[in-house]
Design a protein around this motif. Sequence first.
Motif, mmCIF file in Angstrom:
data_model
loop_
_atom_site.group_PDB
_atom_site.id
_atom_site.type_symbol
_atom_site.label_atom_id
_atom_site.label_comp_id
_atom_site.label_asym_id
_atom_site.label_seq_id
_atom_site.Cartn_x
_atom_site.Cartn_y
_atom_site.Cartn_z
ATOM 1 N N TYR A 181 7.007 -3.182 4.254
ATOM 2 C CA TYR A 181 6.472 -2.154 2.934
ATOM 3 C C TYR A 181 7.588 -1.674 1.424
ATOM 4 O O TYR A 181 8.966 -1.740 2.194
ATOM 5 C CB TYR A 181 5.834 -1.026 2.466
ATOM 6 N N ALA A 225 5.247 -6.580 10.039
ATOM 7 C CA ALA A 225 4.772 -5.754 8.740
ATOM 8 C C ALA A 225 5.812 -5.489 7.842
ATOM 9 O O ALA A 225 6.502 -4.548 8.328
ATOM 10 C CB ALA A 225 3.627 -4.485 9.170
ATOM 11 N N SER A 252 -0.733 -9.905 1.842
ATOM 12 C CA SER A 252 0.620 -9.472 1.005
ATOM 13 C C SER A 252 -0.131 -9.048 -0.371
ATOM 14 O O SER A 252 -1.211 -9.762 -0.840
ATOM 15 C CB SER A 252 1.363 -10.681 0.533
ATOM 16 N N HIS A 253 0.658 -8.002 -0.898
ATOM 17 C CA HIS A 253 0.358 -7.070 -1.743
ATOM 18 C C HIS A 253 1.250 -7.127 -3.213
ATOM 19 O O HIS A 253 2.217 -6.217 -2.175
ATOM 20 C CB HIS A 253 -0.655 -5.988 -1.525
ATOM 21 N N TYR A 303 3.354 -5.028 -0.218
ATOM 22 C CA TYR A 303 2.993 -4.777 1.093
ATOM 23 C C TYR A 303 3.001 -5.839 1.871
ATOM 24 O O TYR A 303 2.878 -6.749 1.286
ATOM 25 C CB TYR A 303 1.754 -3.998 1.490
ATOM 26 N N THR A 304 3.604 -6.020 3.030
ATOM 27 C CA THR A 304 3.287 -7.418 3.561
ATOM 28 C C THR A 304 2.975 -7.760 5.310
ATOM 29 O O THR A 304 2.637 -5.660 6.170
ATOM 30 C CB THR A 304 4.253 -8.090 4.115
ATOM 31 N N GLU A 358 6.174 -2.633 -5.886
ATOM 32 C CA GLU A 358 5.269 -2.724 -4.556
ATOM 33 C C GLU A 358 4.999 -3.937 -4.266
ATOM 34 O O GLU A 358 4.801 -5.320 -4.413
ATOM 35 C CB GLU A 358 4.973 -1.292 -4.693
#
Length: 838
Positions: free
Chosen positions: A468, A466, A522-523, A502-503, A500
Motif C-alpha cells: 500500500y 502485498a 492493483s488499484h 494497492y497491490t 494511492e
Amino acid sequence: MVRYFSRALFSILCQVSLGSSILLGMLGLARAEDIQFNTDVLDLKDRDNIDLGQFSHKGFILPGTYELALSLNNRVQQARPITFLAPDDDPKGSQACLSKEIVEQFGLTAGAQRGLMWWHQDQCLDLTSLNGLQVRADLGNSTLYISIPQVFLEYSNANWDPPSRWEEGLPGIILDYNLNTQVQRQNKEGAQNYTLSGNGVTGANLGPWRLRASWQSRIDHKNNSANENTRSFDWTQFTSYRAITSLRARLTLGEDFLHSDIFDSFRFTGGSLVSDDNMLPPNLRGYAPEVTGVARSNAKVVITQQGRVLKEVLVASGPFRIQDLDSAVSGALDVQVEEADGSVQRFQVDTSTIPYLTRPGQVRFKLATGRPTDGQHKVIGPTFATGEFSWGVSNGWSMYGGGLGGNDYSALSLGIGRDLMVLGALSADITRSKAWLPSQGTQQGDSYRLSYSKRFDDTNSQVTFAGYRFSDSGFMSMADYLSAKDNPNGNGISTGRSKEMYTLSFSQQFESLAMSGYLNYSHQTYWNQGASDRYDLTVARYFDIGHFRNINLSLTAYRNKFSNIRDDGMYLSLSMPWGSSGMMGYNGSYTGGANTHSINYSDRVGDTDNYTVRAGMSNSDADFSGYYSHRGTLAQMNGMASYRSGQYSSVGLSMSGGATLTGEGGALHRVSRMGGTRMLIDTDGVAGVPVGGYGNTVNSNIFGKAVVADVNSYHRSSVRIDVDKLADNAQATDSVQQGSLTEGAIGYRHFEVVAGEKAMAVIRLADGSVPPFGATVVNAKQQETGIVNDAGNVYLSGINPGEVMTVRWNNAEQCRITLPNEIKVEMTTNILLPCRKE
C-alpha cells in the motif's frame, strides 16, 4: 568405449595378480605404490613382449602438462592446463602442481588459506597441508578429481558457488536480435497493413567489462487511400558494466535507469554502484518481475519502459505469463497486446519489490550519480546523486533509507523492516520530497508505503506480495519534477501523479486437491486523472474422468482499466491428453462484448517444435487460427495465422537469435535474454554434437562450436552432451561440465569428442614383430583410441580415412600408423597397419 573396457580389464588383472601373489608368494612390492603383475595369469603367446608400465604405479602420470577439467567435490569446472611434476622425495613418482591461481578458485575459508604450504619454489600446493585433501587424475576422462572436506570451504549449495569460483569468461562480440513481422487485412475496409519491428543488443566483452548498445526499430505501412508509412530506428541505450565481486555489487557507466527499492525509476546518464541480489545465494535473492494477461487471439505482446522496448513476443490466444524479464527491471512497465484484428490492449504493471531486508550485520547499498536524459539521449535535468542502504540491525530487524538530491530537488527516505519468520516479512517507510519550480515555487510532501511478502522456497512456486502506498499532493518523484519542470504553465501536478496504490500478488498450489490459484490485483488513483484498476484471477484443477487422465480445467477472469478505457473478460479452458503427446481442448471466452467458442489441438514435433490449431465461432462468424513454434539451433522462430470470416485475416512471424564470436571460435544461436550470459561449447572440431543446458539441445556447427544461451548469472549451471542423440560414430570422454559465470559473460567449455569409425586392426612393426601387450594408440589430438592386445591386435575407435596415429610404449612415442583412405564399416577381416618410425 574400448579403452575404458581395456583399462578396466587391466585393473581386474592387477587385482587378480595381487591376490594370487599373496596366496602363492609369487609377487613382491618394490615400493608401497608400485605394483608388479603376475603375468602367468595372462593368456598370451609371447609373455616377454609386455608393457604394463603405465599400470604398475598407482596414480602415476607421466610428468608433463595436460588439459584437464577440475572436478571439485564432484562438481566439474572449466578445463585448464595442469602440470605434473616429480616430487623431491620421490623421483619416480608424479604429483599434480596446483598453482595459487587454481587454489584461489577452490573457495577455501580464510582459516584454511592461512595454513597452506607450498613446494617447487612456492608454485605448487603441498597436498599434505590441508588435512583430508585428495587429488587424483584420470587421463581417460581428461579430469582431475579433487576432494576437499566441506569444513574448509566457503558457503555453497547445490546451485550456487562462492565468488572465488565465478568466471569472467572470454573476450568476444555479441549480436543479439528479435524480429517480428505481421500482415493484417481488414475485409470490410479492403485495407491491408503490415508492421515490421525489431529490437536487439550489440556488445563486446573485454575482461570483466561488458559493453552494450541496445536498439529498436519499427516500420508501419497502411495500404489505404493515404498510404501512410512510418519508420523509426533508435539506439536506445549505451552502457558498460562489470561485477565488483568483493562488494557483491555491479558497477555501471553510461545510460541506465535508476535501480531503486525506495525511489521511482527514471532514465539518466552517469554511473552507479549497486548491490546485486543475483550475487547472493538463491534463497536470499529478490523477485524478478513478471507480466500476465489474456490475448483474445494470436497476438504480439510488447513490454516497454519509458519508450524502451524490453520484450516483444508472439503468443497464442488465451492467458499468457511472461517471467523471463531482467530482475534489475523496476518501476512501472507499459504493456501492449496487439491483437490479430488490429486492436490493442494497453495496461501497466508495477514491479514493486519485496521488503528491503538484510542479513544481520550486513549492509546492502545502491549509489548513483549523473544527469537525467530522455529517449533521444538529451539532458533534461540537473546533476543528481542518490544513495540508499539496508542494514541488518539484528536477527529479524533491518533499517533502510536513502536520499536523492540535485539542484532544486531533494528527497529523503527512512524505513524499517521485520522478518516475521513463518509469517513472512513486513516493512514500512516514509519518503519526503522538496522541489522548487519557477512557476509554483517550493513544493514539498510525503509518501508512505507499507509492504508485506512471503516466499515459500521449498516449492519455489508460491509467492505472496502485498503493498500500500499513499502520496499527498505536494509529493513529487524525480520523474514528476522533470515533467512539471518542462511544463511551466501547469499547476505543478504533472499528468499521472500518483495518489494511492494497492497491490497484491498471490499464487498457491493445493497439491492434495490437484488445484492451483493465482491472483494479481492493483488499484491506482491519481491527483489529476481517473483511477486505474487491473486484476487477473486464475484457478486451475487437474482431475480424471473414467479412462481420461490429467484433464485440466482452468478459469481466468481479468479487468483492465487504464486511461478511462475498460476491458473485462473471462476465459475458460478445458484440455486433456490426446494420443502419445497431443492435447485436445475447448476454449470459451467473453471479451469486449464478443463470445468465442473453439476446439483446439496442440502437439509437439520432435523435441524442438510444437503447434496449435484452432477452429470455432466468434459471435456468428467462423474463426480459425494456427500457431507454430520452433526452437532451432540458430534461432527461435514462431509463426501464427488467423482468419475470421467477413472481418479480417492475419499472419505473423517472429525470429530471435544471436551471434557470438570469440578467439576460441563462435556460432549463430538462439538467445534466452538479450545481451545475457552464455556458454561457448567446443566439441573438438566435431560437427553435429548435441549440447545443451536446461532447455532444448543445440548442435555444434561445422567448426565444432555451439552456444548455449540458457545460462544464469552467478548460478551454477550445467552444460552437457546429450549422449542419447550422439551419432554412432562419435563418443565423448565426459558429457557434463559445470560452472558459474558473472553477468553477461561468455563462458567456455571444451568437450573431448572422438569421432570416426570403429574397426579391428593388426599392427606390425618394420621387422615383422608386434608392439608389446599394453601399448597405446593415440590420435593427433592425443586422444587414446585403442590398447594393443595379444599378437598386435587392437580395436580402434574414432578412426577416419587417411588419419595418422601414434603407437606408444615405454612412456615414449615409438612409431606411427596410417589408416587406409577407405574404411568400410562392414569389414569382416582385421585391417593390417604397418607401424613405421619417422
